[in-house]
Write a protein that holds these residues in place. Structure first.
Motif, PDB file in Angstrom:
ATOM      1  N   GLY A 151      19.701  45.062  12.920  1.00 50.63           N
ATOM      2  CA  GLY A 151      19.489  45.664  11.603  1.00 50.63           C
ATOM      3  C   GLY A 151      18.902  44.687  10.604  1.00 50.63           C
TER       4      GLY A 151
ATOM      5  N   ALA B  54      15.243  43.999  11.482  1.00 49.25           N
ATOM      6  CA  ALA B  54      14.416  45.133  11.052  1.00 49.25           C
ATOM      7  C   ALA B  54      14.230  45.104   9.539  1.00 49.25           C
ATOM      8  CB  ALA B  54      15.033  46.450  11.506  1.00 49.25           C
TER       9      ALA B  54
ATOM     10  N   GLN C  18      12.423  51.806   4.110  1.00 51.49           N
ATOM     11  CA  GLN C  18      12.541  52.847   5.128  1.00 51.49           C
ATOM     12  C   GLN C  18      11.368  53.818   5.023  1.00 51.49           C
ATOM     13  OE1 GLN C  18      16.402  54.504   4.240  1.00 51.49           O
ATOM     14  NE2 GLN C  18      17.429  53.189   5.733  1.00 51.49           N
TER      15      GLN C  18
ATOM     16  N   CYS D  59      10.058  45.788  17.431  1.00 51.30           N
ATOM     17  CA  CYS D  59      11.374  46.176  16.923  1.00 51.30           C
ATOM     18  C   CYS D  59      12.227  46.800  18.016  1.00 51.30           C
ATOM     19  CB  CYS D  59      11.226  47.156  15.763  1.00 51.30           C
ATOM     20  SG  CYS D  59      10.709  46.403  14.211  1.00 51.30           S
TER      21      CYS D  59
ATOM     22  N   LYS E  31      24.391  45.007  16.677  1.00 54.77           N
ATOM     23  CA  LYS E  31      23.803  46.023  15.793  1.00 54.77           C
ATOM     24  C   LYS E  31      23.418  45.395  14.452  1.00 54.77           C
ATOM     25  CE  LYS E  31      24.719  50.770  14.462  1.00 54.77           C
ATOM     26  NZ  LYS E  31      25.654  51.885  14.536  1.00 54.77           N
TER      27      LYS E  31
ATOM     28  N   TRP F 187      15.367  54.063   9.940  1.00 52.80           N
ATOM     29  CA  TRP F 187      16.495  54.683   9.239  1.00 52.80           C
ATOM     30  C   TRP F 187      17.764  53.909   9.595  1.00 52.80           C
ATOM     31  CZ3 TRP F 187      13.737  56.990   6.011  1.00 52.80           C
ATOM     32  CH2 TRP F 187      12.607  57.715   6.378  1.00 52.80           C
ATOM     33  N   ASN F 188      17.841  52.726   9.056  1.00 58.62           N
ATOM     34  CA  ASN F 188      18.842  51.746   9.413  1.00 58.62           C
ATOM     35  C   ASN F 188      19.565  51.352   8.134  1.00 58.62           C
ATOM     36  OD1 ASN F 188      19.775  49.003   9.609  1.00 58.62           O
ATOM     37  ND2 ASN F 188      18.459  48.667  11.358  1.00 58.62           N
TER      38      ASN F 188
ATOM     39  N   TRP G 183      20.709  48.688   7.103  1.00 59.77           N
ATOM     40  CA  TRP G 183      20.357  47.375   6.579  1.00 59.77           C
ATOM     41  C   TRP G 183      19.012  47.379   5.858  1.00 59.77           C
ATOM     42  CZ3 TRP G 183      23.651  43.335   6.568  1.00 59.77           C
ATOM     43  CH2 TRP G 183      24.787  43.469   7.347  1.00 59.77           C
TER      44      TRP G 183
ATOM     45  N   ARG H 131      15.772  54.519  14.802  1.00 65.00           N
ATOM     46  CA  ARG H 131      16.952  53.684  14.539  1.00 65.00           C
ATOM     47  C   ARG H 131      16.597  52.388  13.820  1.00 65.00           C
ATOM     48  NH1 ARG H 131      17.888  49.566  18.414  1.00 65.00           N
ATOM     49  NH2 ARG H 131      16.354  49.641  20.083  1.00 65.00           N
ATOM     50  N   LEU H 132      15.334  51.989  13.872  1.00 67.94           N
ATOM     51  CA  LEU H 132      14.912  50.766  13.202  1.00 67.94           C
ATOM     52  C   LEU H 132      14.452  51.028  11.775  1.00 67.94           C
ATOM     53  CD1 LEU H 132      13.092  49.503  16.311  1.00 67.94           C
ATOM     54  CD2 LEU H 132      15.099  48.448  15.292  1.00 67.94           C
TER      55      LEU H 132
END
Length: 146
Positions: free
Chosen positions: A121, A124, A38, A110, A117, A29-30, A32, A26-27
């Motif tokens: 994001g 990260a 990524q 992280c 959220k 593939w975010n 933001w 989730r960090l």
């Protein structure tokens, strides 16, 4: 399978089989985080970044010292958390953005983030972006190219 509609996503999922979810996904593939950051984060999480110590392990005859500080063997841990150059970058981030950049174990850091959220994001995105650009400086996209 009568009555079920075909979907490309369903077919792909069936071909891949079930995979366990990793906590750092989730960090990385975010929404933001930029796509190239990524991919960098994914490589970092898998210990697959091209660093001089890894190139030496693969049999390349190169100097494995850190290009940025020349003070130690260049592994991911040194490059992002021990190198004098990267410490200057992360100190600047800490001061300007009050982001409290990790001093080591970035994936654990992280995962411990709290907030909305969006806040998680953005933090990260800052961390992966900074690490990506430190790595780019080392690999030659920055200093070596000038």
């Amino acid at each position: 399978m009568q009555g079920q509609e075909f979907s490309t996503a369903g077919c792909y999922e069936w071909l891949q089989g079930s995979k366990p979810k990793v906590p750092w996904a989730r960090l990385v593939w975010n929404a933001w985080v930029m796509p190239k950051h990524q991919f960098f984060g994914w490589l970092f999480a898998h210990g697959a970044l091209r660093t001089n110590d890894r190139l030496v392990q693969f049999g390349m005859d190169i100097d494995d010292s850190c290009f940025l500080c020349a003070q130690a063997s260049e592994g991911a841990n040194h490059l992002f958390f021990e190198c004098a150059y990267s410490k200057q970058v992360t100190c600047s981030i800490n001061q300007k953005l009050n982001c409290h950049f990790p001093e080591n174990q970035v994936l654990d850091w992280c995962l411990q983030r709290t907030g909305t959220k969006m806040q998680i994001g953005v933090q990260a995105a800052v961390v992966w972006g900074a690490m990506y650009h430190i790595w780019q400086e080392e690999t030659g996209a920055g200093l070596k190219g000038s």
